[in-house]
Design an enzyme around this catalytic site. Structure first.
Site, PDB file in Angstrom:
ATOM      1  N   ASP A  94       0.818  -1.221   0.000  1.00 55.03           N
ATOM      2  CA  ASP A  94       0.000   0.000   0.000  1.00 55.03           C
ATOM      3  C   ASP A  94       0.852   1.271   0.000  1.00 55.03           C
ATOM      4  O   ASP A  94       1.857   1.355   0.712  1.00 55.03           O
ATOM      5  CB  ASP A  94      -0.874  -0.039   1.270  1.00 55.03           C
ATOM      6  CG  ASP A  94      -2.150   0.750   1.122  1.00 55.03           C
ATOM      7  OD1 ASP A  94      -2.625   0.903  -0.017  1.00 55.03           O
ATOM      8  OD2 ASP A  94      -2.688   1.208   2.155  1.00 55.03           O
ATOM      9  N   GLY A 229      -9.315   5.452   2.914  1.00 51.79           N
ATOM     10  CA  GLY A 229      -9.817   6.166   4.098  1.00 51.79           C
ATOM     11  C   GLY A 229     -11.180   5.662   4.548  1.00 51.79           C
ATOM     12  O   GLY A 229     -12.062   6.450   4.895  1.00 51.79           O
TER      13      GLY A 229
HETATM   14  P1  13P Z   1      -8.062   4.405   7.045  1.00 47.27           P
HETATM   15  O1  13P Z   1      -6.921   4.131   7.963  1.00 47.27           O
HETATM   16  O2  13P Z   1      -8.605   5.786   7.178  1.00 47.27           O
HETATM   17  O3  13P Z   1      -9.144   3.376   7.163  1.00 47.27           O
HETATM   18  O4  13P Z   1      -7.489   4.322   5.559  1.00 47.27           O
HETATM   19  C1  13P Z   1      -6.882   3.146   5.130  1.00 47.27           C
HETATM   20  C2  13P Z   1      -6.376   3.300   3.752  1.00 47.27           C
HETATM   21  O5  13P Z   1      -6.962   3.957   2.921  1.00 47.27           O
HETATM   22  C3  13P Z   1      -5.130   2.582   3.420  1.00 47.27           C
HETATM   23  O6  13P Z   1      -4.714   2.840   2.131  1.00 47.27           O
END
Ligand code: 13P
Length: 313
Positions: A94, A229
């Site tokens: 990621d 997110g």
């Molecule tokens: P959150 O931590 O806000 O859930 O977001 C995770 C995310 O988008 C990882 O790429």
């Protein structure tokens, strides 16, 4: 079953997202969840098995620093895939920025990588994303197209591990729907992360998702769309995003809290002379599994494991 790519895990969802004749209620997104320890990885897959859903597990750069090795994570994921053959799942890197490191993840056997050059100019974002797409599609140990690629256009606010974007910077940079088709075509990526009002980390107030922007983006490209997110997004907003054609939804921070809360509770309730770590970590892993199963319902991907497998084999 071997690990599968994000492109494969989302093919059925994307088909439904693009077909105007599909009832929006039939659409679904695949949940993608961050982990930083092996018990969390197992909990994620156990939750998906319980919900009969496909799932994506995501390694952030912060988690990589903690674990220490891409090889270790890739080998663990391969082992989990063998142990849980009924769960179609993807190992994803990621928000990575270092091109050599991303290429190394491909070679180690990650089945999806995210190149995040969203803070760079449009041209540099295209050049870097294309370099990774070209490499990943050719150099996976699982063969041609054995690894797919996600890139980001626009910028999300928030703080999570290595990500630190102020609301002011992000507010300037929602995804521009006019640039989406060119970006996807020039890069050859398999999925696009969009900035439409969500942010990483806990929200101070409920997020205001720009659904009109999502509709325009969806109209302008045939590629799979990704919502980052996911922590703190209300259930009805998830459902609306899915009905409008979102194919992957990321959740990180909220899952950490679920895990930590369960571990805290276990420690508080265990007798002082109990030293078995499994009794502390085990409830965390169970809590993660329950959360994945619950999110699979919100994303409408519960029960879709078979549909995903049929679309591949
Ligand atoms: P959150 O931590 O806000 O859930 O977001 C995770 C995310 O988008 C990882 O790429």
């Amino acid at each position: 079953m071997p690990l599968i790519t994000m492109k494969q895990v989302m093919a059925d969802s994307l088909k439904k997202a693009l077909d105007p004749n599909v009832d929006p209620k039939e659409r679904y997104a695949v949940g993608a969840f961050n982990f930083s320890t092996i018990p969390e990885m197992v909990g994620i897959v156990e939750g998906a098995r319980e919900a009969k859903s496909p799932v994506i597990m995501m390694l952030s750069l912060g988690a990589l620093k903690y674990i220490g090795s891409l090889e270790l994570v890739a080998a663990t994921a391969r082992g989990i895939a063998k142990q849980y053959p009924e769960v179609p799942f993807v190992l994803h890197l990621d928000h990575a920025t270092d091109l050599e490191m991303i290429k190394h993840a491909v070679v180690c056997g990650f089945t999806n990588v995210m190149i995040d050059a969203s803070s760079e100019s449009f041209e540099t974002n295209i050049a870097k994303s294309k370099e990774i797409a070209d490499f990943a599609h050719k150099h996976s140990p699982y063969g041609i197209n054995g690894c797919s690629v996600e890139a980001e256009l626009g910028m999300l606010a928030g703080h999570e591990d290595n990500i630190n974007v102020s609301e002011e910077d992000a507010g300037k940079a929602y995804t521009d729907p006019a640039l989406v088709a060119e970006f996807v075509e020039k890069t050859g990526i398999d999925a696009l992360a969009v900035a439409i009002g969500t942010a990483h980390g806990f929200y101070k107030a409920a997020p205001e998702i720009k659904f009109d922007l999502l509709a325009e983006i969806r109209k302008n490209t045939d590629t799979a769309l990704v919502l980052h997110g996911g922590t703190g997004v209300p259930e009805e907003d998830f459902r609306k995003c899915v009905a409008m054609g979102m194919s992957k939804i990321n959740v990180g921070t909220g899952l950490k809290k679920v895990y930590t809360d369960a571990v805290r509770e276990a420690i508080a309730t265990l007798p002082a002379d109990e030293y078995d770590p499994r009794k502390i970590v085990g409830p965390g892993r169970k809590a993660i599994a329950a959360e994945i199963a619950a999110k699979s319902e919100f994303f409408n991907c519960a029960g879709k494991a078979d549909a995903v497998l049929k679309s591949i084999y």
